[in-house]
Enzyme design. Sequence first.
Site, PDB file in Angstrom:
ATOM      1  N   LEU A 126       9.715   2.588  -3.431  1.00  0.00           N
ATOM      2  CA  LEU A 126      10.937   2.250  -2.708  1.00  0.00           C
ATOM      3  C   LEU A 126      11.502   0.894  -3.118  1.00  0.00           C
ATOM      4  O   LEU A 126      12.708   0.659  -2.966  1.00  0.00           O
ATOM      5  CB  LEU A 126      10.674   2.267  -1.203  1.00  0.00           C
ATOM      6  CG  LEU A 126      10.277   3.608  -0.604  1.00  0.00           C
ATOM      7  CD1 LEU A 126       9.964   3.459   0.881  1.00  0.00           C
ATOM      8  CD2 LEU A 126      11.362   4.651  -0.809  1.00  0.00           C
TER       9      LEU A 126
ATOM     10  N   SER B 257      -0.237  -5.813   3.768  1.00  0.00           N
ATOM     11  CA  SER B 257      -0.199  -6.391   5.106  1.00  0.00           C
ATOM     12  C   SER B 257      -0.831  -5.438   6.102  1.00  0.00           C
ATOM     13  O   SER B 257      -0.625  -4.217   6.033  1.00  0.00           O
ATOM     14  CB  SER B 257       1.247  -6.687   5.510  1.00  0.00           C
ATOM     15  OG  SER B 257       1.318  -7.056   6.877  1.00  0.00           O
TER      16      SER B 257
ATOM     17  N   GLN C 175      -1.521  31.221 -11.543  1.00  0.00           N
ATOM     18  CA  GLN C 175      -0.785  32.323 -12.152  1.00  0.00           C
ATOM     19  C   GLN C 175       0.703  31.989 -12.241  1.00  0.00           C
ATOM     20  O   GLN C 175       1.424  32.542 -13.051  1.00  0.00           O
ATOM     21  CB  GLN C 175      -0.980  33.616 -11.349  1.00  0.00           C
ATOM     22  CG  GLN C 175      -2.287  34.352 -11.636  1.00  0.00           C
ATOM     23  CD  GLN C 175      -3.483  33.664 -11.006  1.00  0.00           C
ATOM     24  OE1 GLN C 175      -3.374  33.042  -9.961  1.00  0.00           O
ATOM     25  NE2 GLN C 175      -4.636  33.751 -11.664  1.00  0.00           N
TER      26      GLN C 175
ATOM     27  N   PRO D  75      12.953  27.782  -8.788  1.00  0.00           N
ATOM     28  CA  PRO D  75      11.491  27.895  -8.893  1.00  0.00           C
ATOM     29  C   PRO D  75      10.943  26.883  -9.887  1.00  0.00           C
ATOM     30  O   PRO D  75      11.686  26.276 -10.668  1.00  0.00           O
ATOM     31  CB  PRO D  75      11.286  29.329  -9.396  1.00  0.00           C
ATOM     32  CG  PRO D  75      12.532  29.646 -10.147  1.00  0.00           C
ATOM     33  CD  PRO D  75      13.644  28.885  -9.488  1.00  0.00           C
TER      34      PRO D  75
ATOM     35  N   LYS E 156       3.300  24.461  -3.326  1.00  0.00           N
ATOM     36  CA  LYS E 156       4.759  24.528  -3.400  1.00  0.00           C
ATOM     37  C   LYS E 156       5.167  25.169  -4.722  1.00  0.00           C
ATOM     38  O   LYS E 156       4.725  24.726  -5.786  1.00  0.00           O
ATOM     39  CB  LYS E 156       5.346  23.124  -3.289  1.00  0.00           C
ATOM     40  CG  LYS E 156       6.843  23.030  -3.571  1.00  0.00           C
ATOM     41  CD  LYS E 156       7.305  21.584  -3.629  1.00  0.00           C
ATOM     42  CE  LYS E 156       8.737  21.475  -4.131  1.00  0.00           C
ATOM     43  NZ  LYS E 156       9.186  20.075  -4.249  1.00  0.00           N
TER      44      LYS E 156
ATOM     45  N   GLY F 181       0.823  -1.211   0.000  1.00  0.00           N
ATOM     46  CA  GLY F 181       0.000   0.000   0.000  1.00  0.00           C
ATOM     47  C   GLY F 181       0.849   1.250   0.000  1.00  0.00           C
ATOM     48  O   GLY F 181       1.780   1.398  -0.777  1.00  0.00           O
TER      49      GLY F 181
ATOM     50  N   VAL G 145       1.814 -11.982   2.647  1.00  0.00           N
ATOM     51  CA  VAL G 145       2.229 -12.918   1.608  1.00  0.00           C
ATOM     52  C   VAL G 145       3.116 -13.989   2.238  1.00  0.00           C
ATOM     53  O   VAL G 145       4.179 -13.693   2.788  1.00  0.00           O
ATOM     54  CB  VAL G 145       2.975 -12.198   0.469  1.00  0.00           C
ATOM     55  CG1 VAL G 145       3.464 -13.215  -0.566  1.00  0.00           C
ATOM     56  CG2 VAL G 145       2.067 -11.159  -0.188  1.00  0.00           C
TER      57      VAL G 145
ATOM     58  N   ALA H 137       2.904   4.700  -2.934  1.00  0.00           N
ATOM     59  CA  ALA H 137       3.229   4.010  -4.183  1.00  0.00           C
ATOM     60  C   ALA H 137       2.127   3.046  -4.583  1.00  0.00           C
ATOM     61  O   ALA H 137       1.653   3.050  -5.728  1.00  0.00           O
ATOM     62  CB  ALA H 137       4.560   3.275  -4.043  1.00  0.00           C
TER      63      ALA H 137
END
Length: 523
Positions: free
Chosen positions: A348, A49, A164, A108, A88, A20, A197, A23
């Site tokens: 990951l 899990s 903008q 930027p 951001k 889960g 699993v 990702a």
Amino acid sequence: MSPNQRHDDAPVTEVVVVGGGSAGWIAACRLAAQAQRTRSGVAVTLVESARIPTVGVGEGTWPTMRNTLSKIGISETDFVRGCDAAFKQGARFAGWTDDSPGEGYYHPLNPPAGATELDLAPHWLAQSDAPEAADFATWVDFQATLCDAGLAPKSITTPEWVGQANYAYHLDAGKFATLLREHAVERLGVRHVLGDVARVEQAEGGDVTALVLADGAEIAGDLFVDCTGFAALLIGGVYEVPFRRCGDVLFADRAIALQVPYDSEDAPITCHTVSTAQAAGWIWDIGLWTRRGVGHVYSSAHIGDDEAEAALRRYVGPAADSLTARRITIDGGHRERFWQNNVVAVGLSAGFIEPLEASALMLIEASMDAIADRLPRTRGAMRVAARQFNAAFTHHWARIIEFLKLHYAITKRTDTDFWRDNASPATWPDGLAERLELWRTQPPAPQDFEHAREVFSWPSYQYVLHGMRFDAHYARVDPAAPESALARRHLARAERARAEAMQRLPRHRDLIRAVREHGLQAV
């Protein structure tokens, strides 16, 4: 028909996402939304899990997140409300060039003015020695000025996904995963299975055919997306695809994080990431609606863990005294292959490097764009898709590592071993020294990059090079040339945009409050 031909013709109709977190749920949402849009009949199952906590993959995004949310059908208003999100507009790097008081520069999200028509870098360099000369980011665009003023990139009357100024988000990674899960299950029809699993079933040729859970249940599939984090259950555990480490280039192998409350409910929310250089690394500081996320990324070869935590707490100040720090190990690098047989690693499980330019969530998005938009219809087509995917993402990881190293390689700091070691060309990736030699006499340009779609394009390199006062000597600019007249027109247009934005755009916190209370105009 031979058995191999029958296998190659087998349709891909069942996709299983394993794991889960951000990702896994981005993967499930993108696949399921694409299946709905195209009526392909592909079914998506996510297995995770209940015992293993997910690892938050960063709290900073790229502007690509706007496209991802739009594609999967989550409104910007719901996203801001559900994830304590803030806007951001880029990053400010403080103390990276040298350790003089107040030194810093912006990267930027807006490109330089006129970027599709001309390159302003030589024009800026021609006047950069003048006493009144502005820094590069401020000279070529207005977004750095917005960041300094604490203004938002849009107003409450601006529709969703439009601004903008270009923008991304800061978000609460845990709340983001929850929002994605609810949307995937309730709106997109993703089947959600909780279970550990216990065993992986494979066909004679090595393909994964099913996951066998601890309770005996079997989850069969045609394509498996490994989002099991650092465990890399399938790509590492089943296929043992080697992990290519980059610790000889990027030294950071530890991080310590704090969640810092605001001093007051009306405290300003910084609308960019602040990355402040330290003796053996750097500190990130990002603003969410309810708190700041602050963390110290560092090299354990250059500083001890306790000393690094003490530096982080000094940065935060007295507010850190009551806060519990979370320590994270960074095993920097990536898989030699990301797609093996019918398993593709995303997140990951594919790799991880320090979050200097917030690339973790972007790589998840880019991976799922490549998978969902070009999902192989048959097992035979999957081999071609895997080759293309592996070639593209091997390139992307190499260029990201190179770009992050650029921030360290051209420093003028010599105050600690960490900075001296980073400035040594012996630690630079292949190709970076060659490009830096070229860029001493001409600015970064599209021709300097092998792929048409680079994760970091030439404007990003220019912002870092000129922000860090790289020793460049470009050809003389003729003020009477037509290109100089074009440059002046673009700069004048940028100045008008700056004046208008400064007058009309709200404070960052005021915009977020308005979005939470009233919502943005839906597209």
